[in-house]
Scaffold this motif. Sequence first.
Motif, PDB file in Angstrom:
ATOM      1  N   ALA A 109     -44.048  29.766 -22.096  1.00 16.20           N
ATOM      2  CA  ALA A 109     -42.870  29.629 -21.239  1.00 16.20           C
ATOM      3  C   ALA A 109     -42.255  28.242 -21.348  1.00 16.20           C
ATOM      4  N   ALA A 159     -40.076  29.017 -25.554  1.00 17.87           N
ATOM      5  CA  ALA A 159     -38.779  29.551 -25.119  1.00 17.87           C
ATOM      6  C   ALA A 159     -37.622  28.660 -25.548  1.00 17.87           C
ATOM      7  N   ILE A 187     -32.095  31.499 -19.090  1.00 20.26           N
ATOM      8  CA  ILE A 187     -33.375  31.991 -19.604  1.00 20.26           C
ATOM      9  C   ILE A 187     -34.399  30.863 -19.677  1.00 20.26           C
ATOM     10  N   LEU A 188     -33.957  29.675 -20.090  1.00 19.83           N
ATOM     11  CA  LEU A 188     -34.873  28.535 -20.159  1.00 19.83           C
ATOM     12  C   LEU A 188     -35.417  28.178 -18.785  1.00 19.83           C
ATOM     13  N   CYS A 233     -37.928  30.795 -17.661  1.00 19.84           N
ATOM     14  CA  CYS A 233     -39.216  30.575 -18.317  1.00 19.84           C
ATOM     15  C   CYS A 233     -39.944  29.385 -17.705  1.00 19.84           C
ATOM     16  N   SER A 234     -39.204  28.346 -17.332  1.00 22.46           N
ATOM     17  CA  SER A 234     -39.818  27.195 -16.686  1.00 22.46           C
ATOM     18  C   SER A 234     -40.438  27.582 -15.351  1.00 22.46           C
ATOM     19  N   ILE A 291     -41.574  30.600 -14.544  1.00 22.48           N
ATOM     20  CA  ILE A 291     -42.772  31.391 -14.831  1.00 22.48           C
ATOM     21  C   ILE A 291     -43.912  30.490 -15.292  1.00 22.48           C
ATOM     22  N   GLY A 292     -43.595  29.519 -16.137  1.00 26.74           N
ATOM     23  CA  GLY A 292     -44.626  28.600 -16.605  1.00 26.74           C
ATOM     24  C   GLY A 292     -45.256  27.815 -15.471  1.00 26.74           C
TER      25      GLY A 292
END
Length: 296
Positions: free
Chosen positions: A32, A36, A45-46, A49-50, A52-53
């Motif tokens: 993530a 990504a 989207i970035l 992902c951040s 989720i990470g």
Amino acid sequence: AVLGCIGRFCTSNTGPGPEVQAEVLNDMAHVAFDLASFLTPENFILRFCSLIGRACCISVDCIPDHTVSAHEFFFQTIMLGVSANHFSRSAVPFFKAFVKPTSLRDNVAFSLLFRPKHLSWIQYKILLSAMTWVEIPPQTDIQIENGKQEGHSTLFENEQGASKCDSFVYWIYKGDVDFNFSKGSMIHEMNKSHGKCKRNQRDFGLLGDIEFTEVLNRKTYNIQDSNKHRAEIKGEYKTGHGGATVLQIDTHKLMQLMEDDINLDKSIRSILLDSVQSKLGDVLQNEREVVNNISH
């Protein structure tokens, strides 16, 4: 929902052991955070992902005893809040862009102006919150810094309502515009059809680009707004006998979008650079011609 799935994965008694869970979540966090950024330039989207990470990092700390130290919990909670705030700022315009109506004019503007500067279609649709299609009547002065055009009919009404700023940039889609870059200089004509110049005319890019570039530079370098910093070359624009259909860009709203998306900021500045260079190149060429005529 995603955070709930991660929580159930960590607390499941029938799933893999704590070591495997920790390894899987650690790998998910790396994917993530790191991978990504190589797969997509989309800001939304970035940031997703951040988020989720960051959730995976918190879950890894809870394994295997399902506890986490106070200082680690405090730090990770703050970082999760920052990630969630950034994500929410991108999510609202991203989802609004999906329902934003577009037209053939939008496809042309995207293909000719924005796509060559590596903007995606979804980024263009997000930009629509700062842009309006307008028709300007014949023989009308195009105002750059004095608010909305007088007498124009709006073709695409901005759902945000009236503009809160007094500065615009224009891209000519159809029609003819006469302009010069400073008082007393040569009058130029730009006649366009479907975004392209007619009769092998030179495309001078955006109208109001010099003024907007000046505003961006003052903001970037924290220069006070005073006359000594004003650009010496300013454009004066007026529609011809046929009027013009233009894409009107609200610079105040545009700067807000640029502040929240570094890729958008780079693309817009690149568009402005090309536009300003086309005008300054013509000014220098005219100056050389004047000097040559005097010398002969």
